[in-house]
Motif scaffolding. Structure first.
Motif, PDB file in Angstrom:
ATOM      1  N   LEU A 170       0.804  -1.223   0.000  1.00  0.00           N
ATOM      2  CA  LEU A 170       0.000   0.000   0.000  1.00  0.00           C
ATOM      3  C   LEU A 170       0.836   1.273   0.000  1.00  0.00           C
ATOM      4  O   LEU A 170       0.323   2.355  -0.214  1.00  0.00           O
ATOM      5  CB  LEU A 170      -0.944   0.017   1.209  1.00  0.00           C
ATOM      6  CG  LEU A 170      -2.077  -0.986   1.157  1.00  0.00           C
ATOM      7  CD1 LEU A 170      -2.854  -0.959   2.461  1.00  0.00           C
ATOM      8  CD2 LEU A 170      -2.998  -0.696  -0.016  1.00  0.00           C
TER       9      LEU A 170
ATOM     10  N   THR B 263      -4.002   8.696  -1.589  1.00  0.00           N
ATOM     11  CA  THR B 263      -4.606   7.429  -1.994  1.00  0.00           C
ATOM     12  C   THR B 263      -3.818   6.689  -3.071  1.00  0.00           C
ATOM     13  O   THR B 263      -4.288   5.681  -3.590  1.00  0.00           O
ATOM     14  CB  THR B 263      -6.045   7.666  -2.489  1.00  0.00           C
ATOM     15  OG1 THR B 263      -6.019   8.654  -3.533  1.00  0.00           O
ATOM     16  CG2 THR B 263      -6.941   8.138  -1.363  1.00  0.00           C
ATOM     17  N   TYR B 264      -2.629   7.162  -3.396  1.00  0.00           N
ATOM     18  CA  TYR B 264      -1.798   6.448  -4.362  1.00  0.00           C
ATOM     19  C   TYR B 264      -1.554   5.037  -3.832  1.00  0.00           C
ATOM     20  O   TYR B 264      -1.195   4.854  -2.677  1.00  0.00           O
ATOM     21  CB  TYR B 264      -0.468   7.178  -4.577  1.00  0.00           C
ATOM     22  CG  TYR B 264       0.439   6.475  -5.549  1.00  0.00           C
ATOM     23  CD1 TYR B 264       0.206   6.568  -6.903  1.00  0.00           C
ATOM     24  CD2 TYR B 264       1.502   5.711  -5.113  1.00  0.00           C
ATOM     25  CE1 TYR B 264       1.013   5.923  -7.807  1.00  0.00           C
ATOM     26  CE2 TYR B 264       2.326   5.063  -6.001  1.00  0.00           C
ATOM     27  CZ  TYR B 264       2.086   5.165  -7.354  1.00  0.00           C
ATOM     28  OH  TYR B 264       2.884   4.515  -8.251  1.00  0.00           O
ATOM     29  N   GLN B 265      -1.752   4.032  -4.656  1.00  0.00           N
ATOM     30  CA  GLN B 265      -1.603   2.618  -4.311  1.00  0.00           C
ATOM     31  C   GLN B 265      -2.781   2.065  -3.497  1.00  0.00           C
ATOM     32  O   GLN B 265      -2.781   0.905  -3.168  1.00  0.00           O
ATOM     33  CB  GLN B 265      -0.306   2.341  -3.556  1.00  0.00           C
ATOM     34  CG  GLN B 265       0.927   2.341  -4.402  1.00  0.00           C
ATOM     35  CD  GLN B 265       0.936   1.277  -5.465  1.00  0.00           C
ATOM     36  OE1 GLN B 265       0.780   1.575  -6.639  1.00  0.00           O
ATOM     37  NE2 GLN B 265       1.135   0.023  -5.108  1.00  0.00           N
ATOM     38  N   ALA B 266      -3.740   2.893  -3.133  1.00  0.00           N
ATOM     39  CA  ALA B 266      -4.871   2.423  -2.334  1.00  0.00           C
ATOM     40  C   ALA B 266      -5.881   1.726  -3.245  1.00  0.00           C
ATOM     41  O   ALA B 266      -6.576   2.354  -4.020  1.00  0.00           O
ATOM     42  CB  ALA B 266      -5.543   3.585  -1.603  1.00  0.00           C
ATOM     43  N   SER B 267      -5.901   0.406  -3.161  1.00  0.00           N
ATOM     44  CA  SER B 267      -6.850  -0.373  -3.949  1.00  0.00           C
ATOM     45  C   SER B 267      -7.058  -1.718  -3.291  1.00  0.00           C
ATOM     46  O   SER B 267      -6.236  -2.167  -2.496  1.00  0.00           O
ATOM     47  CB  SER B 267      -6.329  -0.576  -5.379  1.00  0.00           C
ATOM     48  OG  SER B 267      -5.199  -1.441  -5.360  1.00  0.00           O
ATOM     49  N   ILE B 268      -8.159  -2.348  -3.594  1.00  0.00           N
ATOM     50  CA  ILE B 268      -8.433  -3.684  -3.060  1.00  0.00           C
ATOM     51  C   ILE B 268      -7.338  -4.642  -3.510  1.00  0.00           C
ATOM     52  O   ILE B 268      -6.860  -5.466  -2.739  1.00  0.00           O
ATOM     53  CB  ILE B 268      -9.819  -4.189  -3.528  1.00  0.00           C
ATOM     54  CG1 ILE B 268     -10.918  -3.271  -3.024  1.00  0.00           C
ATOM     55  CG2 ILE B 268     -10.032  -5.631  -3.110  1.00  0.00           C
ATOM     56  CD1 ILE B 268     -11.036  -3.171  -1.508  1.00  0.00           C
ATOM     57  N   LYS B 269      -6.893  -4.522  -4.746  1.00  0.00           N
ATOM     58  CA  LYS B 269      -5.854  -5.398  -5.277  1.00  0.00           C
ATOM     59  C   LYS B 269      -4.560  -5.285  -4.465  1.00  0.00           C
ATOM     60  O   LYS B 269      -3.863  -6.260  -4.236  1.00  0.00           O
ATOM     61  CB  LYS B 269      -5.591  -5.065  -6.738  1.00  0.00           C
ATOM     62  CG  LYS B 269      -4.630  -5.994  -7.415  1.00  0.00           C
ATOM     63  CD  LYS B 269      -4.475  -5.660  -8.877  1.00  0.00           C
ATOM     64  CE  LYS B 269      -3.487  -6.587  -9.544  1.00  0.00           C
ATOM     65  NZ  LYS B 269      -3.298  -6.291 -10.965  1.00  0.00           N
TER      66      LYS B 269
END
Length: 75
Positions: A35, A67-73
């Protein structure tokens, strides 16, 4: 006309805040994870607020999200 457009047209300069990663590293947050800086959203949100506050105190009048890199993946 939007509030932002009206506001921005009245500004001599618009200073946008800078790197979140440097600010978080200076506060000893380990960013070595999937993250990256978004990990602070989960673990240390007060550090994000502190970094933004520092930029505003230095003269920034506009901020960006962390939120850079913030993802479910990425989780």
């Amino acid at each position: 006309m939007s509030n932002f457009k009206t506001w921005s047209q009245k500004q001599d300069k618009i200073l946008i805040d800078s790197s979140m990663s440097l600010g978080l590293e200076e506060r000893n947050l380990d960013l070595n994870n999937k993250l990256w800086t978004a990990q602070a959203l989960v673990e240390k949100p007060e550090l994000i607020e502190d970094v933004h506050t520092e930029y505003f105190n230095a003269g920034s009048n506009l901020t960006v999200t962390n939120t850079y890199q913030a993802s479910i993946k990425a989780i």
